[in-house]
Design a protein around this motif. Structure first.
Motif, PDB file in Angstrom:
ATOM      1  N   UNK A 158     -33.743  37.524  -5.677  1.00  0.00           N
ATOM      2  CA  UNK A 158     -34.462  36.614  -6.570  1.00  0.00           C
ATOM      3  C   UNK A 158     -35.510  35.790  -5.827  1.00  0.00           C
ATOM      4  N   UNK A 159     -35.291  35.630  -4.512  1.00  0.00           N
ATOM      5  CA  UNK A 159     -36.202  34.808  -3.718  1.00  0.00           C
ATOM      6  C   UNK A 159     -36.849  35.693  -2.648  1.00  0.00           C
TER       7      UNK A 159
ATOM      8  N   UNK B 224     -44.088  29.640  -6.053  1.00  0.00           N
ATOM      9  CA  UNK B 224     -44.458  30.006  -4.690  1.00  0.00           C
ATOM     10  C   UNK B 224     -44.336  28.812  -3.754  1.00  0.00           C
ATOM     11  N   UNK B 225     -43.705  29.050  -2.603  1.00  0.00           N
ATOM     12  CA  UNK B 225     -43.653  28.031  -1.562  1.00  0.00           C
ATOM     13  C   UNK B 225     -44.318  28.637  -0.334  1.00  0.00           C
TER      14      UNK B 225
ATOM     15  N   UNK C 174     -38.998  33.665  -7.261  1.00  0.00           N
ATOM     16  CA  UNK C 174     -39.549  32.756  -6.254  1.00  0.00           C
ATOM     17  C   UNK C 174     -40.120  33.590  -5.122  1.00  0.00           C
ATOM     18  N   UNK C 175     -41.248  33.140  -4.564  1.00  0.00           N
ATOM     19  CA  UNK C 175     -41.847  33.855  -3.443  1.00  0.00           C
ATOM     20  C   UNK C 175     -42.068  32.861  -2.303  1.00  0.00           C
ATOM     21  N   UNK C 176     -41.448  33.143  -1.160  1.00  0.00           N
ATOM     22  CA  UNK C 176     -41.621  32.289   0.014  1.00  0.00           C
ATOM     23  C   UNK C 176     -42.634  32.941   0.942  1.00  0.00           C
ATOM     24  N   UNK C 177     -43.605  32.174   1.408  1.00  0.00           N
ATOM     25  CA  UNK C 177     -44.604  32.739   2.312  1.00  0.00           C
ATOM     26  C   UNK C 177     -44.675  31.903   3.573  1.00  0.00           C
TER      27      UNK C 177
END
Lengths: 250, 293
Positions: free
Chosen positions: A85-86, A198-199, A167-170
């Motif tokens: 999910x993330x 997005x984080x 959720x997308x972590x960059x």
């Protein structure tokens, strides 16, 4: 209603405390930039959101992090499902040594999707989402290493999107890329905001200003200031923030 | 000021040249030494090398004929030891590198592996005799000798595999786990394929080690002379290093079989050389394939 909510998070590498009492919440479909000098804890915080820090031995986390109102650090949390999910995109483009197609299909396969039609459909959609389709449609069976750095990074984003995270972590996704590739990724972030929360960790202040809705400034493991990006960059409430964004230190 | 700078530059250049000179000389000396040894063996042994030498049975009290059974025996032993050491070593290395957390358990296993690598090979021979030959009742056999040799190279296999796994960039693991893959999926679908060329190289290098060992097979499998080839893993076998030892020190006519001893040494070196070349070729082949998959 918050998509991601952290409450009083402390984090330790062995005896060293890397994060002090971080409370930070993010709304759905927003872009949040985490900024601050090297070693300030912003990447550590990012990696708590998909429990990537679990991979490092001798670490400890206190407090709680909720995603979709569910505490992700409970004993019975299924970490594989959480990470599905993330999604995460890394600093250096890191496609697997597989074909372009298989790179994107990998996440689907490991999550038990076997139907060839579904896989193909999702692969195509994901590659289209990152605006890479026209560039790779004729060489899907070629090695992902044949792509340029910027293309590889977009492929890595497609790989993360294929399993439909929310959720997308960059983690500094453009620090290894040239300016043109960087602006493509930034455009992409604008597009993706409609569907994902997005984080993004970035060292590039202009980038934070360009892509994010909210900005959190970390310093020495503490959250110094968190506000609308516009506010942070025009009239920050705290002196340290102002010093950092005006380039006086860091 | 300028003359001072020039002086410094000259000093730097001279010390640089001296250092390079020493390193270069040492490197060439090593290569030269290897060539001297090889040339020595080739010159002394080439005269006996023939098709018959590598395909015939020894005859006339091992002063005539060939060394075919010793070659076959050595190949059997290499195969038997690898069938044991490769899976056990690779799985142990995977466990050590991918699964165990840093801590005292890992430290103990690591230390024990290193200690195992330092045990003299004759001790492995004695242990193999006691456990495999006597206790387990395998008798002097390819099975007993292969297992003993397998134990001997186990630390080598574990260490080279571990190094290969360590060389796989951590972000590949993170990317895979980040997609919801389990640890085993990550290990088997991402990490192992990347590490595979290096693991194979380690394996083949340990083949070189196994084929040359004498002490571990002394009491566990090696026969002084056998008129026939082994027919099962419970048979004794001749082996190249032991055969070399026999005809050089306790043969029926040492003077007469001197050339054959060098010929045997040459064949042994060739086997090691070929396996090393094979290792390189395989690494290149799989290195390409991994990129393409």
């Amino acid at each position: 209603m918050h998509k991601i909510e952290s409450r009083n998070v402390d984090f330790f590498y062995g005896e060293t405390q890397a994060l002090h009492d971080i409370s930070l919440s993010m709304k759905e479909n927003t872009v949040t930039a985490l900024i601050g000098p090297s070693g300030c804890g912003k990447s550590t915080y990012l990696r708590l959101l998909n429990r990537m820090n679990d991979l490092i031995d001798n670490t400890r986390m206190e407090g709680s992090i909720l995603i979709d109102q569910k505490d992700i650090y409970l004993k019975n949390t299924n970490v594989d499902d959480l990470r599905k999910n993330v999604g995460m995109v890394f600093q250096k483009p890191n496609p697997f040594p597989k074909t372009i197609y298989e790179n994107v299909a990998y996440g689907l396969r490991v999550n038990g999707i076997e139907d060839k039609k579904i896989i193909e459909e999702r692969v195509v959609t994901s590659i289209e989402q990152v605006a890479l389709w026209d560039e790779v449609k004729d060489k899907l069976k070629k090695s992902a290493f044949e792509l340029s750095g910027g293309q590889q990074q977009r492929l890595c984003i497609a790989r993360a999107l294929a399993i439909q995270p929310s959720v997308l972590l960059m983690d500094e996704p453009t620090s290894a890329l040239d300016p043109i590739s960087t602006s493509k990724i930034e455009e992409l972030i604008h597009e993706l905001k409609n569907q994902y929360t997005i984080v993004i960790v970035t060292h590039n202040m202009q980038q934070a200003a360009r892509v994010s809705d909210n900005t959190a400034f970390f310093y020495m493991g503490k959250l110094i200031e968190y506000d609308k990006t516009k506010t942070i960059f025009t009239k920050p409430a705290i002196k340290q923030t102002e010093d950092y964004i005006t380039g006086r230190f860091g | 000021m300028n003359s001072k700078n020039n002086k410094l530059a000259r000093k730097k250049r001279i010390s640089q040249n001296i250092a390079f000179g020493i390193f270069t000389a040492i490197s060439y000396a090593i290569v030269a030494l290897l060539f001297v040894i090889l040339a020595f063996i080739v010159i002394k042994g080439i005269s006996v090398i023939s098709w018959e030498f590598i395909t015939a049975m020894p005859s006339e009290g091992m002063t005539e004929g060939g060394i075919f059974p010793a070659i076959v025996g050595t190949l059997c032993l290499v195969f038997a030891s690898m069938v044991f050491a490769f899976p056990v070593g690779v799985l142990a290395a995977i466990y050590m590198n991918e699964y165990v957390k840093d801590g005292w358990i890992k430290k103990i296993i690591k230390q024990m592996t290193n200690n195992l690598a330092g045990v003299p090979s004759i001790v492995f021979g004695l242990f193999g005799m006691s456990l495999f030959v006597n206790q387990l009742g395998f008798g002097d056999s390819i099975l007993a000798g292969g297992l003993t040799l397998g134990l001997l190279v186990l630390p080598v296999v574990i260490r080279t595999t571990e190094e290969s796994l360590k060389a796989v960039d951590a972000t590949f693991r993170q990317a895979s786990l980040g997609l919801g893959a389990s640890k085993w999926q990550t290990t088997s679908k991402v990490v192992l394929p990347i590490a595979f060329p290096n693991i194979i190289t380690g394996l083949i290098l340990s083949i070189g080690r196994v084929s040359g060992e004498t002490a571990p097979i002394l009491f566990t499998v090696a026969a002084y002379f056998l008129p026939k080839l082994p027919s099962s893993i419970f048979d004794q076998a001749m082996a190249l290093p032991y055969h070399l030892y026999v005809i050089a020190t306790s043969g029926t006519n040492i003077e007469k079989s001197r050339a054959m001893a060098y010929g045997t040494a040459l064949i042994l070196i060739l086997i090691v050389l070929i396996s090393n070349l094979l290792a390189n070729a395989l690494r290149k082949y799989y290195g390409k394939k991994v990129k393409m998959n």
